[in-house]
Design a protein around this motif. Structure first.
Motif, short mmCIF file in Angstrom:
data_model
loop_
_atom_site.label_atom_id
_atom_site.label_comp_id
_atom_site.label_asym_id
_atom_site.label_seq_id
_atom_site.Cartn_x
_atom_site.Cartn_y
_atom_site.Cartn_z
N LEU A 1 -32.51 -41.55 -16.57
CA LEU A 1 -33.41 -42.66 -16.21
C LEU A 1 -34.86 -42.29 -16.55
O LEU A 1 -35.62 -43.14 -17.05
N SER B 1 -37.09 -44.25 -19.26
CA SER B 1 -38.34 -44.83 -18.82
C SER B 1 -39.48 -44.46 -19.78
O SER B 1 -40.30 -45.31 -20.14
N ARG C 1 -38.97 -46.41 -23.03
CA ARG C 1 -39.40 -47.80 -22.91
C ARG C 1 -40.92 -47.92 -23.08
O ARG C 1 -41.41 -48.77 -23.80
N THR D 1 -33.33 -49.91 -16.47
CA THR D 1 -34.68 -49.64 -16.98
C THR D 1 -35.08 -50.62 -18.07
O THR D 1 -36.19 -50.51 -18.60
N THR E 1 -34.13 -50.92 -21.16
CA THR E 1 -34.46 -50.09 -22.33
C THR E 1 -33.30 -50.10 -23.31
O THR E 1 -32.15 -49.99 -22.89
N HIS F 1 -39.97 -52.85 -12.60
CA HIS F 1 -39.86 -51.95 -13.74
C HIS F 1 -40.96 -50.92 -13.68
O HIS F 1 -42.07 -51.20 -13.25
N LYS G 1 -39.70 -45.06 -7.66
CA LYS G 1 -40.60 -45.92 -8.44
C LYS G 1 -41.22 -46.97 -7.54
O LYS G 1 -42.42 -47.28 -7.66
#
Lengths: 480, 480, 480, 480
Positions: free
Chosen positions: A170, A174, A177, A234, A236, A478, B199
């Motif tokens: 992840l 991230s 992205r 995510t 992505t 996000h 997050k």
């Protein structure tokens, strides 16, 4: 127009989008003119009358001179690998700069440049393999490297010394992205296959064929589903590499159908080998051990279907050059040891294009356009090399393959890698590259490769450019 | 036949299979006679004319007097929990004996017996929670405990202090297969939800409503798919507990459609709460924090569909009794802290049956047979208590609920647990148990529970007995 | 309690919901008393010690003394068919009163009563077959007949002289919705199979085995999908009868998963025959010609899975008694004629229960509860006969089967229908009904059926009672 | 190279496969030369610096000067329709030569040539509409017409005066397979929508908005599934035209995933209109009546996803030019009449490309390559016009669109068809064709179309050339 360096005349040009007859005029290694009839002259002329010319292949997944941790040896360095590539029609390779645990990414990249520099016959870019996504790596190194042209990075969901856990993946997604990188994922459930392996060993089932037993379809399917979920969370894009099975393909098409940017790659070993090949006499089956393993004929058909219907965007070799009959090779720990100790992977840089062209195009399964897309154009787009690479168009590098349509039987003796076998020994094909040009330079003339030396150049990659549909957001949250 | 202890006359008996009018004759706590008209007399007679009588509920998923690791307090001990159960029509509870890391399973069980002994108003069995599947636990303790009547065990795929990794789950499944136990699985991807939580916190989004944001449908779906895969690889039945979402249900039906023995449970909170309830004013939303979180109205409909079409076999409360307005309660770390510190779970032992009977049966979604199957018979089968428990048949325990069909508004003041709220406060129902009998003994008379004390007995469970289809084998290899 | 007529002692009673040991007390043909030990005495006592007793089977799909239009003859009348049923453990049959084109429904029903009256050994109800849904039929006759106890009606999507078009089916569904009837649907695409048949004949492929070629899986799948759509558009429950294939089952589970009230039936021929049986030597394959045709082993497994996972609610014989070696039989037009002229259907009234009990229950695929549900309880519910029929409960008819668990080889010589073959000749089973009682009367004693004559009575059916989930509305419009 | 007729300089050329900057040299209406810098001169030069140049659009689905049977009038003849096409960037149209019942196909084609001849501003080919597939038509006319360049033919599953039944469709597919034609299918269940329409009318619901109610998603889904099945049974490729709904798309992707050659088309009205537009004030909703009807926003998103993920190969207008405010127009039978009498269809020839370029490409949903593939290249391939049409490559016709990226508000006043409205009135776009060339001839200069007259020529089509995967055979039988 007297200034042209080279004209390939009367070519039957096939690209991902088009098919036409033309003279191809090359200047400074770049396609400068396409015309029905170029009246200019050039330093060199090649007559391709009656022959198909496709863009030089891009192998987006191959292992070259890569350090190992299991005592095995990567048999191909940049010299032999790119020689083999050239002779098979591939003019760009994208091997992996591997971050060993504890190493910085930059160190890995620098080291890898030293290995490549001056040795490559065809052009090359680098993927990164991230095995240690520390805060430093994710926060500073990776963004800087992306800006420097290393825009794709692979993560493993298996292999003890390389795998990342879901949280690390992840984190990597991230960054990808935000910085516009592309994450390639090896999707197999590490713990499940280790568990099955141990059970098999306890039962005394250690022959090469059990490699397939230890990694059945659901092991790949589960990790594929998980990778898709992480990408979905995510928002992505991801590329699932070397997909082998109906079950994984179903997951991928399900994701694509829901509008997720999930891309997929498959390889020749999933079209042309089956698990029966792992049961070849003696220890010969070890030659075909790779992960995921080859499946059965029904799965092969579904892989073909996936090439046809667009589940797959790219077709790569996953060239992994381990010798068979060698102290550091497939027999590393002796034929008595468990399949688990057999170094994974099959060689395939040189045979990739001819296999797909023969069995795909010439047997009517794929159009030439699909062939070019899968082996060159989509690869270039996926990794930010388009339109410089992957097509035959004005302004693109003059990377060309002129095809000889003739019967060819694959013999390892006739190949140019430094591996002592090919899993496809004896297979009859209907075509082979008769000529390969990299930036206008003949690197394979149908008889022999060009002399070793540094024709090949490093290519910095732009951000990946698969189509970017408007994202569907699973959550309203996000990462910044 | 003068020897009968009790006759319930003119009952409209509804079981999982049948519906008929009969006099029910009870002797020694067991149903001895069913007849149109029992001519015998008995020490006690109850006239149920015009009222439906169903088997006493079995709550197959509830937390009672369970040790915690986060400083919170389980507000219900066996006395209050089973009192609450009785008043809601439940005559058997199956809470969890929790193995804390480092503890043996046997210690956990012995400790839990001490907590229950003499305090339960209704009968009880124990599930185990395995958090430390050492070789000793798997090889010796667990097989011995299964033989002793502890045949179901739960594993967590999330919660840092409890979760098992995939390899450990495979080990547990493997033992379950060999020893005929049943594995219950809490399916959420631990790393994904932790990552999303972090997050959210970094973005300052810590209110209770963000609990749902941190665990979106794909987080549950992924773990569900993974659990199914692990079960498939070991050819072992599993029960996915507290399923909340369309996405997880799709995975479950897909598995069931392929002939896998995948069972599923849902709970009232997924029918009657939504994520909007987590956004109630002030910190009130914390009252509805549970995992997986309630979803939205569309998901609720799919959960109803799953009850109707057989995706779900059991309907439980997942009663998790944490007080709201209490130093060790939902406000544990103060309303300013992140949702992540709010102890998870909602109370529900007492309201489970009346909610499903009112909204399911009396509003026409479910037949009475489905209601009984979901709340009693299937639960008894799933956990090896059938036919002693879960039905009204000759030879079964006389666990009976006599229903009053009347308007009832849920008020926590009127409930009998030791929790200071119910998430369903103010909800209007159309029925409530008017009388509850456990082995022929009135434990709730519609006004008050029977006096505290040890009517409830421990039940040793037989191997689980969900239908066992001929297994489909993914590999040809199964653990010895 | 001296008034009991019959006591079956020490029965191991298995119903759809329960399994218990009891004495069963019968009075006036009805189960009056269930108890561990009945102290009463009765005119007759049967000791069932050690033997399983299940509810008498209900065969919800069988053809008896039905007029034909192709010159063939229905070999069983009510006398022989119900004798055969009794000897196989079936105590209720529901054959079809066929409306021939131009006939009123009431005429069909009256005619059919004349055929049954006084001839049936076991009880019977009637389905209707609607072939001419005129305004009169739909607006007046059908509603009146539903009120009179004929609540289920079958429509055909194939067979030229019987099939309805989609608009007619919508009309019938619409009436069913308003009047609470149940529509049974034979789902095969008529035009596709006719087209394939003609192509096969033109190619000279007319042998019995081509019957399967002419009706491949997609022909059934398409009609199944269409039937589901018509039911969805009218928000009406349907029952897809005699489902044979993986492809149709996928459609059915898809519909059920979306909350539609789509029910399904399968038959022994789809578990125990394959298309290879249509290729038996000589013209013998014609014995196994039925529609849809038997498929292959993989499809058989999926049909088993559907019985296990609940895709199917009922298991019927589709008994279609055409003789083989007979001028009006399977050889009707001579062995040289095309498969298309072979009368469709296989006999199966007598073998249905023993086949499923042996291969399903005794080989561990199904629980006894599933067996009873599929062969009796669900059938009774589906057609409005529950709880009078289909269970062993206080107040239900004393329809009982006492099982002998012993090896039995199926021989047509030993069967009691008037058909000259069984497709299962020579198959070894593990059990057979040792005793069959219909309303307390022994109709089969393990050696011989009761003498012919009118023990069997007509049963008026209530509205069907499958669970009725809250409807999902495709459009906001529904017929008044 | 002084012989060039035209040079378009500095073009940013985008094709289905490539994107490059080049000078385009045109000779005799054909692309003769592509180069970074053409030193030659030409009769005419156009500077496209900074502007994107794409291949002229091909509208593979439009109705022009087509006879009607309902008294309505097709408002566009070849002159106005091709003028409108040119002004919107479309350089090839493929309207339908309609066989009225009783007419031969050849008569229909001859008649249609008379309508087109000398009137078209851009090039044109013909599809056939088969409404009367007699033996003569199938056996002789159609094969001959295919050889003459009419290689695609449409069949209707709805509309009383045009629809074919399943057997007729199988016949047509069978000819298509043998003769290499392509069958286009309008997929809606005729009987279901007629039945729903009648019910709506009986309930007095006749307003335009009810058009959508009468044809809900399942009506389209069912026919789509059926069409796929018929194609599967005959192993023949099909194109499902004007797909509107999530449900139909799911069927299409399911078929594609199984390796079937099922292709699909969608149209602007399914991206930019919804059923709410049918409810516009007064009778205005009638302007948006087309079949299938526009759905809702969620369906629009799924249609976008299908363009992105490859479910759709082509994007057409289905231009159906009926005036609104006209005695023979949408108000044909007066605003009081039922929606069923409103002539179906919306105009769209001129707006198709600009809508997709603006909302698709410039808003980031689609790449320019996808845009070109969907609107030109794939259409040319589908109908046997490639590579003459549909791309910008050496040897292809010089059909070019030079884009002006600027804000444009759609106003019917500014359009060039003969219809009195556009459904997109007032919609703001970000681009419009600034220049359209057909075979090197400027047919739209951004201000005005070229003068009427016969620039456009008829194009005979080769066999369709969608990729032809190795067929999967459902049965072992295929028509000779």
């Amino acid at each position: 127009m007297a200034e042209l360096d080279l004209i390939v005349r009367n070519a039957r040009v096939a690209t991902a989008g088009d098919e036409f007859e033309a003279d191809i005029g090359v200047k400074d290694g770049v396609v400068a003119h396409l015309a029905r009839r170029l009246e200019a002259e050039a330093g060199r002329e090649i007559d391709a009358r009656g022959r198909v010319v496709t863009p030089g292949g891009i192998d987006g997944h191959c292992h070259i001179d890569q350090p190992t941790t299991d005592g095995s040896v990567c048999a191909d360095d940049f010299a032999s690998a790119t020689r083999s590539a050239a002779c098979g029609g591939t003019t760009t390779v994208i091997p992996f700069a591997l971050q060993m645990k504890g190493m910085t990414l930059r160190e890995a990249v620098d080291d890898y440049h030293r290995r490549a520099e001056g040795n490559a016959l065809v052009d090359y870019a680098f993927h990164l393999i991230i095995t240690d996504p520390s805060e430093q790596v994710l926060g500073q190194e990776l963004p800087a490297l992306i800006r420097d042209g290393y825009t794709s990075f692979k993560v493993y969901m298996t292999y003890d010394d390389m795998k990342l856990d879901d949280r690390q993946i992840l984190d990597v997604l991230s960054v990808a992205r935000r910085e516009q990188g592309l994450v390639m994922i090896h999707a197999e459930n590490s713990e499940a296959l280790a568990w099955l392996t141990r059970k098999l060993e306890l039962a005394g089932r250690t022959a090469p064929r059990e490699h397939a037993t230890s990694r059945p379809g659901p092991v790949e399917r589960e990790a594929t589903h998980r990778a898709i979920t992480l990408a979905e969370l995510t928002d992505t894009p991801i590329l699932i590499v070397h997909v082998s099975s109906r079950e994984a393909i179903e997951q991928i098409r399900w994701a694509q159908g829901r509008g997720l940017r999930v891309y997929a790659e498959t390889c020749p070993q999933y079209l042309f080998l089956t698990e029966d090949d792992l049961a070849r006499d003696g220890f010969e089956g070890a030659k075909c051990i790779c992960s995921p393993p080859p499946r059965d004929a029904a799965n092969q058909q579904v892989v073909w279907d996936g090439l046809i219907n667009g589940a797959f965007q790219v077709f790569s070799s996953d060239h992994a050059p381990t010798r068979f009959d060698d102290a550091q090779g497939k027999k590393l720990h002796g034929a008595d040891a468990s399949f688990r100790y057999v170094p994974n992977g099959v060689p395939g840089l040189e045979t990739r294009l001819a296999l797909l062209y023969s069995r795909g195009v010439l047997e009517g399964r794929l159009s030439r356009q699909q062939f070019v897309a899968l082996t060159a154009s989509n690869v270039a787009r996926m990794y930010g090399l388009f339109p410089r690479k992957g097509t035959i168009a004005v302004g693109s590098d003059a990377d060309l393959v002129v095809w000889d349509e003739k019967e060819v039987v694959i013999r390892n003796d006739a190949l140019h890698h430094d591996v002592d076998y090919t899993p496809y020994e004896g297979m009859a094909l209907k075509a082979w590259p008769g000529l390969t040009l990299c930036r206008g330079h003949v690197v394979w003339d149908g008889e022999a490769p060009a002399p070793a030396g540094g024709w090949g150049r490093f290519l910095a990659c732009a951000p990946p450019a698969p189509a970017r549909p408007a994202g569907r957001h699973v959550t309203d949250f996000h990462p910044a």
